[in-house]
Design a protein around this motif. Sequence first.
Motif, PDB file in Angstrom:
ATOM      1  N   ALA A 143       1.074  -1.019   0.119  1.00 57.46           N
ATOM      2  CA  ALA A 143      -0.270  -0.295  -0.016  1.00 57.46           C
ATOM      3  C   ALA A 143       1.580   1.663   0.007  1.00 57.46           C
ATOM      4  O   ALA A 143       0.385   2.081  -0.622  1.00 57.46           O
ATOM      5  CB  ALA A 143      -0.679   0.097   0.926  1.00 57.46           C
ATOM      6  N   ALA A 144       2.015   1.008   0.973  1.00 57.48           N
ATOM      7  CA  ALA A 144       3.205   2.322   0.582  1.00 57.48           C
ATOM      8  C   ALA A 144       3.542   2.426  -0.032  1.00 57.48           C
ATOM      9  O   ALA A 144       3.791   3.945  -1.014  1.00 57.48           O
ATOM     10  CB  ALA A 144       3.939   2.320   1.485  1.00 57.48           C
ATOM     11  N   GLY A 145       3.930   1.517  -1.645  1.00 54.46           N
ATOM     12  CA  GLY A 145       4.313   1.900  -2.680  1.00 54.46           C
ATOM     13  C   GLY A 145       3.293   2.042  -3.640  1.00 54.46           C
ATOM     14  O   GLY A 145       3.425   2.741  -4.204  1.00 54.46           O
ATOM     15  N   VAL A 146       2.174   1.789  -3.694  1.00 50.46           N
ATOM     16  CA  VAL A 146       0.713   2.205  -4.289  1.00 50.46           C
ATOM     17  C   VAL A 146       0.719   3.595  -3.907  1.00 50.46           C
ATOM     18  O   VAL A 146       0.371   4.368  -5.041  1.00 50.46           O
ATOM     19  CB  VAL A 146      -0.122   1.431  -4.363  1.00 50.46           C
ATOM     20  N   ALA A 147       1.015   4.077  -2.875  1.00 47.19           N
ATOM     21  CA  ALA A 147       0.647   5.587  -2.382  1.00 47.19           C
ATOM     22  C   ALA A 147       1.354   6.381  -2.623  1.00 47.19           C
ATOM     23  O   ALA A 147       0.948   7.408  -3.602  1.00 47.19           O
ATOM     24  CB  ALA A 147       0.449   5.744  -1.187  1.00 47.19           C
ATOM     25  N   LEU A 148       2.367   5.533  -3.260  1.00 50.02           N
ATOM     26  CA  LEU A 148       4.235   6.643  -3.648  1.00 50.02           C
ATOM     27  C   LEU A 148       3.543   6.781  -5.308  1.00 50.02           C
ATOM     28  O   LEU A 148       3.911   7.652  -5.458  1.00 50.02           O
ATOM     29  CB  LEU A 148       5.474   6.210  -3.034  1.00 50.02           C
ATOM     30  N   GLY A 149       3.352   5.984  -5.791  1.00 53.01           N
ATOM     31  CA  GLY A 149       2.651   5.696  -6.891  1.00 53.01           C
ATOM     32  C   GLY A 149       1.852   7.116  -7.247  1.00 53.01           C
ATOM     33  O   GLY A 149       2.327   7.738  -8.874  1.00 53.01           O
ATOM     34  N   ILE A 150       0.510   6.770  -6.994  1.00 54.21           N
ATOM     35  CA  ILE A 150      -0.118   7.897  -6.619  1.00 54.21           C
ATOM     36  C   ILE A 150       0.387   9.070  -6.815  1.00 54.21           C
ATOM     37  O   ILE A 150      -0.396   9.604  -7.332  1.00 54.21           O
ATOM     38  CB  ILE A 150      -2.069   7.510  -5.980  1.00 54.21           C
ATOM     39  N   LYS A 151       0.917   9.918  -5.680  1.00 48.16           N
ATOM     40  CA  LYS A 151       1.553  10.396  -6.023  1.00 48.16           C
ATOM     41  C   LYS A 151       2.610  11.369  -6.691  1.00 48.16           C
ATOM     42  O   LYS A 151       2.365  12.415  -7.454  1.00 48.16           O
ATOM     43  CB  LYS A 151       1.927  10.895  -3.929  1.00 48.16           C
ATOM     44  N   LYS A 152       3.050  10.690  -7.156  1.00 47.44           N
ATOM     45  CA  LYS A 152       4.042  10.874  -8.303  1.00 47.44           C
ATOM     46  C   LYS A 152       3.823  10.641  -9.910  1.00 47.44           C
ATOM     47  O   LYS A 152       3.915  11.927 -10.378  1.00 47.44           O
ATOM     48  CB  LYS A 152       5.643   9.917  -8.473  1.00 47.44           C
ATOM     49  N   ARG A 153       2.190  10.670  -9.406  1.00 47.76           N
ATOM     50  CA  ARG A 153       1.378  10.939 -11.005  1.00 47.76           C
ATOM     51  C   ARG A 153       0.352  11.958 -10.544  1.00 47.76           C
ATOM     52  O   ARG A 153      -0.039  12.292 -11.566  1.00 47.76           O
ATOM     53  CB  ARG A 153       1.043   9.876 -11.068  1.00 47.76           C
ATOM     54  N   GLY A 154       0.292  12.316  -9.442  1.00 49.51           N
ATOM     55  CA  GLY A 154      -0.437  13.321  -9.309  1.00 49.51           C
ATOM     56  C   GLY A 154      -1.898  12.791  -8.956  1.00 49.51           C
ATOM     57  O   GLY A 154      -2.633  14.329  -9.888  1.00 49.51           O
ATOM     58  N   LYS A 155      -2.442  11.968  -9.231  1.00 49.68           N
ATOM     59  CA  LYS A 155      -3.876  11.368  -9.127  1.00 49.68           C
ATOM     60  C   LYS A 155      -4.201  12.053  -7.592  1.00 49.68           C
ATOM     61  O   LYS A 155      -3.921  11.919  -6.250  1.00 49.68           O
ATOM     62  CB  LYS A 155      -3.976  10.095  -9.430  1.00 49.68           C
ATOM     63  N   GLN A 156      -5.703  12.408  -7.624  1.00 50.16           N
ATOM     64  CA  GLN A 156      -6.292  13.087  -6.413  1.00 50.16           C
ATOM     65  C   GLN A 156      -6.855  11.389  -5.777  1.00 50.16           C
ATOM     66  O   GLN A 156      -8.575  11.044  -6.409  1.00 50.16           O
ATOM     67  CB  GLN A 156      -7.682  13.500  -7.075  1.00 50.16           C
ATOM     68  N   ALA A 157      -6.694  10.377  -5.705  1.00 50.36           N
ATOM     69  CA  ALA A 157      -6.857   9.137  -5.239  1.00 50.36           C
ATOM     70  C   ALA A 157      -5.495   8.116  -3.760  1.00 50.36           C
ATOM     71  O   ALA A 157      -5.224   9.185  -3.730  1.00 50.36           O
ATOM     72  CB  ALA A 157      -6.548   8.308  -5.805  1.00 50.36           C
ATOM     73  N   VAL A 158      -5.950   7.412  -3.074  1.00 49.06           N
ATOM     74  CA  VAL A 158      -5.555   7.047  -1.923  1.00 49.06           C
ATOM     75  C   VAL A 158      -5.570   5.558  -2.585  1.00 49.06           C
ATOM     76  O   VAL A 158      -6.054   5.144  -2.842  1.00 49.06           O
ATOM     77  CB  VAL A 158      -6.307   7.152  -1.295  1.00 49.06           C
ATOM     78  N   ALA A 159      -4.729   4.863  -1.812  1.00 49.02           N
ATOM     79  CA  ALA A 159      -4.005   3.630  -1.455  1.00 49.02           C
ATOM     80  C   ALA A 159      -4.737   3.267  -0.273  1.00 49.02           C
ATOM     81  O   ALA A 159      -4.738   3.792   1.220  1.00 49.02           O
ATOM     82  CB  ALA A 159      -2.424   3.034  -2.251  1.00 49.02           C
ATOM     83  N   VAL A 160      -5.460   1.972   0.202  1.00 55.47           N
ATOM     84  CA  VAL A 160      -6.693   1.884   1.533  1.00 55.47           C
ATOM     85  C   VAL A 160      -6.062   0.508   1.667  1.00 55.47           C
ATOM     86  O   VAL A 160      -6.328  -0.832   0.475  1.00 55.47           O
ATOM     87  CB  VAL A 160      -7.455   1.813   0.947  1.00 55.47           C
ATOM     88  N   THR A 161      -5.524  -0.001   2.687  1.00 60.73           N
ATOM     89  CA  THR A 161      -5.691  -1.430   2.892  1.00 60.73           C
ATOM     90  C   THR A 161      -6.234  -1.717   4.544  1.00 60.73           C
ATOM     91  O   THR A 161      -6.346  -1.300   5.309  1.00 60.73           O
ATOM     92  CB  THR A 161      -3.803  -1.830   3.140  1.00 60.73           C
ATOM     93  N   TRP A 162      -5.997  -3.139   4.524  1.00 60.91           N
ATOM     94  CA  TRP A 162      -6.913  -3.891   5.744  1.00 60.91           C
ATOM     95  C   TRP A 162      -5.675  -4.565   6.374  1.00 60.91           C
ATOM     96  O   TRP A 162      -5.347  -5.855   5.422  1.00 60.91           O
ATOM     97  CB  TRP A 162      -7.598  -3.935   5.838  1.00 60.91           C
ATOM     98  N   THR A 163      -6.185  -5.154   7.773  1.00 63.07           N
ATOM     99  CA  THR A 163      -5.629  -6.099   8.295  1.00 63.07           C
ATOM    100  C   THR A 163      -5.711  -6.531   9.656  1.00 63.07           C
ATOM    101  O   THR A 163      -7.040  -5.187  10.253  1.00 63.07           O
ATOM    102  CB  THR A 163      -3.989  -6.548   8.078  1.00 63.07           C
ATOM    103  N   GLY A 164      -5.598  -7.709  10.120  1.00 63.34           N
ATOM    104  CA  GLY A 164      -6.202  -7.649  11.567  1.00 63.34           C
ATOM    105  C   GLY A 164      -5.103  -7.190  12.162  1.00 63.34           C
ATOM    106  O   GLY A 164      -4.530  -6.949  12.332  1.00 63.34           O
TER     107      GLY A 164
END
Length: 360
Positions: A143-164
């Motif tokens: 999720a951290a990697g996907v989120a960084l990719g979203i930021k570098k592409r300038g997208k208005q989106a987030v990466a969301v993840t769940w765990t127990g």
Amino acid sequence: MKHVLESVENQFETFQILNEDGKIVNKADMPELSDEELKELMRRMVYTRVLDQRSIALNRQGRLGFYAPTAGQEASQLGSHFALEKEDFLLPGYRDVPQLIWQGLPLHQAFLWSRGHFAGGQFPEDVRALFPQIIIGAQYVQAAGVALGIKKRGKQAVAVTWTGDGGTSQGDFYEGMNFAGAYKAPAIFIAQNNGFAISVPREKQTSAKTLAQKAIAAGIEGIQVDGMDVLAVYAATKHARERAINGEGPTLIETLTYRYGPHTMSGDDPTRYRSDELNSEWEKKDPLIRFRKFLEGKKLWSEEEETKVIEEAKNDIKEAIKKADQAPKQKVTDLIGFMYEELPVNLQAQMEEYQAKESK
């Protein structure tokens, strides 16, 4: 140092909007949802509870493979997902199939994923998600990697993840949050604290009073939420998303929830580590009962509407399992062929060997 620790822990009070009787106890943070949106949220929760019941039955019949029950966690899973947008990217754990379905994954593919069929992982292009992660906590780093990719592409989106709660004891949990925090990546980390990592009680996993306070070490915002309160989970996730797309970095959300069933259907016996008293205590907090009372008080929900949703879910599941049954039987050559665009020499030899076997 003890004084400092206590002062930190005392800051993490449980965020709540609806109490167990479905009454608003926090008007200031009540989310702005229309009547139709409130009803849709309830519809999804009821549908998902039926899906869980039928999936357990199908598993016992040998018609599904791996399955992790979700009953009790609907508010945590669906309240958080309802706060997202279609362009957001999901990185679920193995119990988080409901979020994928409401993200757009066809139900028959969810069943195929449970069976280990390769078609279950071939998501439609408009479903922005990875298939469920089996390795505990690994999705936090992803999720951290996907989120960084979203930021570098300038997208208005987030990466969301769940765990127990068990996932918060993994190194990946800290590494993912630390990386995302360092780069102010638009990530939302959700720790669904259902009290037990399989059979290990949360209090035996960590000395921390809350899981939410673990955000402090990563320098990110953290909040503990009543995970049986769908409106509180929604509001907390909505706030986290707004922070993320505004460049304020990631958030850790701890949802206090409970799974009514076993950890998975693969042999776990929760009666060996959970008491009847504990089960009864959490059944009184059931997210569906709580939200139903709230909606009925607003004249937005009825027994007839709920029955309609239940029947819809049963019919959808019946058709989806039928479609899953029609999927072509997997072959070894299929699995080899999907691994590489161009097969290396050793796999070319294996491909030829199995092609010969399968042609007989």
